[in-house]
Write a protein that holds these residues in place. Structure first.
Motif, PDB file in Angstrom:
ATOM      1  N   ASP A   1       4.224   5.238   2.383  1.00 43.64           N
ATOM      2  CA  ASP A   1       4.619   4.750   3.697  1.00 43.64           C
ATOM      3  C   ASP A   1       3.426   4.778   4.654  1.00 43.64           C
ATOM      4  O   ASP A   1       3.194   3.827   5.398  1.00 43.64           O
ATOM      5  N   HIS A   2       2.675   5.858   4.620  1.00 44.30           N
ATOM      6  CA  HIS A   2       1.497   5.988   5.482  1.00 44.30           C
ATOM      7  C   HIS A   2       0.444   4.947   5.120  1.00 44.30           C
ATOM      8  O   HIS A   2      -0.161   4.337   6.003  1.00 44.30           O
ATOM      9  N   ILE A   3       0.220   4.732   3.837  1.00 43.57           N
ATOM     10  CA  ILE A   3      -0.770   3.756   3.378  1.00 43.57           C
ATOM     11  C   ILE A   3      -0.401   2.352   3.854  1.00 43.57           C
ATOM     12  O   ILE A   3      -1.237   1.629   4.401  1.00 43.57           O
ATOM     13  N   LEU A   4       0.849   1.971   3.663  1.00 49.42           N
ATOM     14  CA  LEU A   4       1.288   0.634   4.051  1.00 49.42           C
ATOM     15  C   LEU A   4       1.269   0.447   5.570  1.00 49.42           C
ATOM     16  O   LEU A   4       0.843  -0.597   6.062  1.00 49.42           O
ATOM     17  N   SER A   5       1.707   1.447   6.309  1.00 48.46           N
ATOM     18  CA  SER A   5       1.688   1.368   7.775  1.00 48.46           C
ATOM     19  C   SER A   5       0.267   1.268   8.299  1.00 48.46           C
ATOM     20  O   SER A   5      -0.021   0.501   9.224  1.00 48.46           O
ATOM     21  N   ARG A   6      -0.616   2.038   7.718  1.00 47.17           N
ATOM     22  CA  ARG A   6      -2.028   2.005   8.121  1.00 47.17           C
ATOM     23  C   ARG A   6      -2.642   0.629   7.838  1.00 47.17           C
ATOM     24  O   ARG A   6      -3.399   0.105   8.647  1.00 47.17           O
TER      25      ARG A   6
ATOM     26  N   LYS B   1      -6.440  -1.499   0.587  1.00 43.98           N
ATOM     27  CA  LYS B   1      -5.953  -2.546  -0.312  1.00 43.98           C
ATOM     28  C   LYS B   1      -6.181  -2.164  -1.775  1.00 43.98           C
ATOM     29  O   LYS B   1      -5.324  -2.390  -2.629  1.00 43.98           O
ATOM     30  N   GLU B   2      -7.317  -1.544  -2.057  1.00 45.75           N
ATOM     31  CA  GLU B   2      -7.589  -1.066  -3.410  1.00 45.75           C
ATOM     32  C   GLU B   2      -6.595   0.028  -3.808  1.00 45.75           C
ATOM     33  O   GLU B   2      -6.080   0.037  -4.924  1.00 45.75           O
ATOM     34  N   THR B   3      -6.313   0.941  -2.886  1.00 42.83           N
ATOM     35  CA  THR B   3      -5.336   2.002  -3.137  1.00 42.83           C
ATOM     36  C   THR B   3      -3.951   1.401  -3.369  1.00 42.83           C
ATOM     37  O   THR B   3      -3.223   1.822  -4.267  1.00 42.83           O
ATOM     38  N   MET B   4      -3.593   0.409  -2.564  1.00 37.98           N
ATOM     39  CA  MET B   4      -2.299  -0.248  -2.716  1.00 37.98           C
ATOM     40  C   MET B   4      -2.193  -0.903  -4.091  1.00 37.98           C
ATOM     41  O   MET B   4      -1.149  -0.832  -4.741  1.00 37.98           O
TER      42      MET B   4
END
Length: 99
Positions: free
Chosen positions: A9-14, A63-66
């Protein structure tokens, strides 16, 4: 509908926040470049350039993490006030509205 865990959630929001920030900075940069005769505008343009480089680098890393964690964002639409996205991780999904 299952809710996403904190980390994805934090990754996507960021990622969404950085995308909005980059759009705003690019618009501000364009406006400042069109403004002639203001001594401060050149300094601000240089500062915005540095901020854009940093924000784009952070967004690329996210984006790489996603991609690695199979996180996806699907835009759902926008109106005068909100922009809606669907955050997806495996079978979990959550709709988010941003100002």
């Amino acid at each position: 509908m299952d809710h996403l865990t904190q980390k994805p959630d934090h990754i996507l929001s960021r990622y969404v926040f950085l995308s909005f920030t980059i759009d705003t900075l690019e618009l501000e940069q364009k406006t400042l470049r069109q403004t002639a005769g203001i001594k401060l505008s050149e300094t601000l343009v240089e500062f915005i350039d540095c901020m854009l480089v940093s924000a784009k680098k952070q967004r690329r890393a996210l984006k790489e993490t996603m991609y690695k964690e199979r996180l996806f964002i699907q835009p759902l639409g926008s109106n005068d006030v909100f922009t809606s996205f669907l955050f997806i991780l495996d079978k979990k999904e959550e709709r988010r509205d941003f100002f």
